[in-house]
Design an enzyme around this catalytic site. Structure first.
Site, PDB file in Angstrom:
ATOM      1  N   ARG A  18       0.821  -1.214   0.000  1.00 33.77           N
ATOM      2  CA  ARG A  18       0.000   0.000   0.000  1.00 33.77           C
ATOM      3  C   ARG A  18       0.860   1.271   0.000  1.00 33.77           C
ATOM      4  O   ARG A  18       0.422   2.307  -0.495  1.00 33.77           O
ATOM      5  CB  ARG A  18      -0.951   0.001   1.196  1.00 33.77           C
ATOM      6  CG  ARG A  18      -2.184  -0.857   0.948  1.00 33.77           C
ATOM      7  CD  ARG A  18      -3.094  -0.848   2.142  1.00 33.77           C
ATOM      8  NE  ARG A  18      -4.434  -1.333   1.791  1.00 33.77           N
ATOM      9  CZ  ARG A  18      -5.429  -1.441   2.663  1.00 33.77           C
ATOM     10  NH1 ARG A  18      -5.245  -1.103   3.932  1.00 33.77           N
ATOM     11  NH2 ARG A  18      -6.607  -1.869   2.270  1.00 33.77           N
ATOM     12  N   LYS A  45     -15.996 -14.229   4.881  1.00 30.80           N
ATOM     13  CA  LYS A  45     -16.884 -13.157   5.345  1.00 30.80           C
ATOM     14  C   LYS A  45     -18.098 -13.051   4.438  1.00 30.80           C
ATOM     15  O   LYS A  45     -18.257 -12.091   3.687  1.00 30.80           O
ATOM     16  CB  LYS A  45     -16.126 -11.830   5.378  1.00 30.80           C
ATOM     17  CG  LYS A  45     -15.013 -11.797   6.404  1.00 30.80           C
ATOM     18  CD  LYS A  45     -14.341 -10.429   6.372  1.00 30.80           C
ATOM     19  CE  LYS A  45     -13.010 -10.444   7.102  1.00 30.80           C
ATOM     20  NZ  LYS A  45     -12.127  -9.365   6.622  1.00 30.80           N
ATOM     21  N   GLY A  57     -12.845  -3.975   1.570  1.00 28.82           N
ATOM     22  CA  GLY A  57     -14.224  -3.500   1.690  1.00 28.82           C
ATOM     23  C   GLY A  57     -14.576  -2.466   0.637  1.00 28.82           C
ATOM     24  O   GLY A  57     -15.680  -2.475   0.078  1.00 28.82           O
TER      25      GLY A  57
HETATM   26  C1  3PG Z   1      -8.742  -1.646   5.163  1.00 31.78           C
HETATM   27  O1  3PG Z   1      -7.625  -2.107   5.362  1.00 31.78           O
HETATM   28  O2  3PG Z   1      -9.738  -2.356   4.948  1.00 31.78           O
HETATM   29  C2  3PG Z   1      -8.888  -0.166   5.098  1.00 31.78           C
HETATM   30  O3  3PG Z   1      -7.684   0.460   5.427  1.00 31.78           O
HETATM   31  C3  3PG Z   1     -10.028   0.319   5.952  1.00 31.78           C
HETATM   32  O4  3PG Z   1      -9.826  -0.023   7.301  1.00 31.78           O
HETATM   33  P1  3PG Z   1     -11.098  -0.142   8.256  1.00 31.78           P
HETATM   34  O5  3PG Z   1     -11.859  -1.349   7.776  1.00 31.78           O
HETATM   35  O6  3PG Z   1     -10.546  -0.299   9.648  1.00 31.78           O
HETATM   36  O7  3PG Z   1     -11.906   1.109   8.082  1.00 31.78           O
HETATM   37 MG    MG Z   2     -11.446  -3.693   6.045  1.00 34.72          MG
END
Ligand code: 3PG
Ligand code: MG
Length: 344
Positions: A38, A177, A324
Site C-alpha cells: 500500500r 466473510k 471493503g
Molecule cells: C482496510 O484495510 O480495509 C482499510 O484500510 C479500511 O480499514 P477499516 O476497515 O478499519 O476502516
Molecule cells: Mg477492512
C-alpha cells in the site's frame, strides 16, 4: 455511471502544500512494515506532487482500529519505510488519524484541524474511500479536493468490470466473510456471464437459495468427496465434516471456465488456503487466473495474499489495494471519499 472525481494531474501544485490522504493501513511485524504494497501504491501520486513543486506533501492515514492513542499502532514504522523509498524533506507524515476519536465521527472541527496542514487536498486512499471519516470525507469539503492516481486507477479498473467488461466475464467469489459479500454476489450475478463460488460462500448459497442467483450461475463446488485426500469439497459435506476446500473436479471445471474468460474478477479464497492441505482449490484458481488470456482483477485482502503467496501476483493485471472498498464499489455503491471530490 459512477461519479468521476477530478484528477490530481489537473491541480495547481507548485509552491503549495498538498495534504494527502493515503491508506497506509499496512501489516506490522516486530515494529516493522511487513508488507509495503500500500505504501508503494501511493508513490506515483507522492512523486507527482514533488515533481510539480509542492512546497510540502503532508500525508495522513489511519492504522488499525485504535480506541485512542496506542503506541503499537503508531505510524512511525511506516514513516521509516516511506523515507527509505522517497527520501525527500518536503514529505511529512501525520500520526495515525484514528488516535483522535473525532476521525471516525467525521467531526467538522477535526476536519478543520487537518485541513490547516494543506492548501489543497488529494485523496489517494482507495482502501478507505468507503469510510466517511474526517480525513477521507470531511476535509474534502474544506480545501480544493482532487483524486490521486491510485484512487483513479482503482475506480477505472473496478468500474470497468461493471460498465464494459469484455465477455465472457467470469467472477470468482469465495472467502469466509459471507455476510459482507452478498451484495457483491447479487451485483456480479447480474453482470457476469459465469459466477464461480467457493469457500464458505458456496456453503451458504447452498443452504439459502434466497440470494436469487441467475440460472446460469455455476453455484459451485458440486458435491464431490475427494476420497484420496479425505478432503471434502463444499457441497457434499457429510454430517460431522467441515468443507475446507473445493475438490478436484470442481477445480478442473473452474479452471476451464476461467480459461475461456476475457475478463476475470476474483475475490476470496476457495478454501482454508493457509493450511497447505486445503490450498489446492485456491491454487488452481490462482493459476488459472494468472494463465488466462483475459483482463484479470483481484481484490480483497485474502485473495491478494493468496496470489502473492502462490507466486502469481505479477501475472495479474490489477490487484486492488481495497478490500471493503472494492466490494462496495462492485455492489454499485458510490464511495463517500470519492463523492466528496468534485467531478472533472
Ligand atoms: C482496510 O484495510 O480495509 C482499510 O484500510 C479500511 O480499514 P477499516 O476497515 O478499519 O476502516
Ligand atoms: Mg477492512
Amino acid at each position: 455511471m459512477h461519479h468521476r472525481p477530478r484528477s490530481v494531474e489537473d491541480a495547481e501544485v507548485a509552491g503549495r502544500r498538498a495534504l494527502v490522504r493515503v491508506d497506509f493501513n499496512v501489516p506490522l511485524e516486530d515494529g516493522r512494515v511487513a508488507d509495503d504494497t500500500r505504501i508503494q501504491a501511493a508513490l506515483p501520486t507522492i512523486r507527482l506532487l514533488l515533481d510539480r513543486g509542492a512546497s510540502e506533501v503532508v500525508l495522513m492515514s489511519h492504522l488499525g482500529r485504535p480506541k485512542g492513542p496506542d503506541p503499537a499502532l503508531s505510524l512511525e514504522p511506516v514513516e521509516a519505510r516511506l523515507r527509505e523509498l522517497v527520501p525527500d524533506e518536503r514529505i511529512r507524515l501525520l500520526e495515525n488519524t484514528r488516535f483522535d476519536p473525532r476521525e471516525t465521527e467525521n467531526d467538522p472541527e477535526y476536519a478543520r484541524e487537518l485541513a490547516a496542514h494543506g492548501d489543497l487536498y488529494v485523496n489517494d486512499a482507495f482502501g478507505s474511500a468507503h469510510r466517511a471519516h474526517a480525513s477521507t470525507e470531511g476535509v474534502a469539503h474544506l480545501l480544493p479536493a482532487y483524486a490521486g492516481l491510485l484512487l483513479l486507477r482503482e475506480l477505472e479498473e473496478l468500474g470497468s468490470l461493471l460498465e464494459s467488461p469484455e465477455r465472457p466475464f467470469v467472477a470468482v467469489l469465495g472467502g469466509a466473510k459471507v455476510a459482507d459479500k452478498i451484495g457483491v454476489l447479487t451485483s456480479l450475478g447480474k453482470r457476469a456471464d459465469t459466477l464461480l463460488i467457493g469457500g464458505k460462500m458456496a456453503e451458504e448459497v447452498e443452504r439459502d437459495s434466497g440470494y436469487q442467483l441467475p440460472d446460469d450461475v455455476v453455484a459451485a463446488a458440486s458435491f464431490e468427496p475427494d476420497a484420496e485426500a479425505r478432503v471434502v469439497s463444499w457441497d457434499e459435506v457429510p454430517d460431522g465434516w467441515l468443507g475446507l476446500d473445493v475438490g478436484p473436479a470442481t477445480r478442473e471445471r473452474y479452471a476451464a471456465r476461467v480459461a475461456e474468460a476475457r475478463t476475470v474478477f476474483w475475490n476470496g479464497p476457495m478454501g482454508v488456503f493457509e493450511w497447505p492441505r486445503f490450498a489446492e482449490g485456491t491454487r488452481a484458481v490462482a493459476e488459472a487466473v494468472a494463465a488466462a488470456d483475459a483482463h484479470t482483477v483481484v481484490g480483497g485482502g485474502d485473495s491478494v495474499r493468496a496470489v502473492e503467496e502462490l507466486g502469481v501476483a505479477d501475472r495479474i493485471d490489477w490487484i486492488s489495494t481495497g478490500g471493503g472498498a472494492s466490494l462496495e464499489l462492485l455492489e454499485g455503491k458510490e464511495l463517500p471519499g470519492v463523492l466528496a471530490i468534485p467531478e472533472a
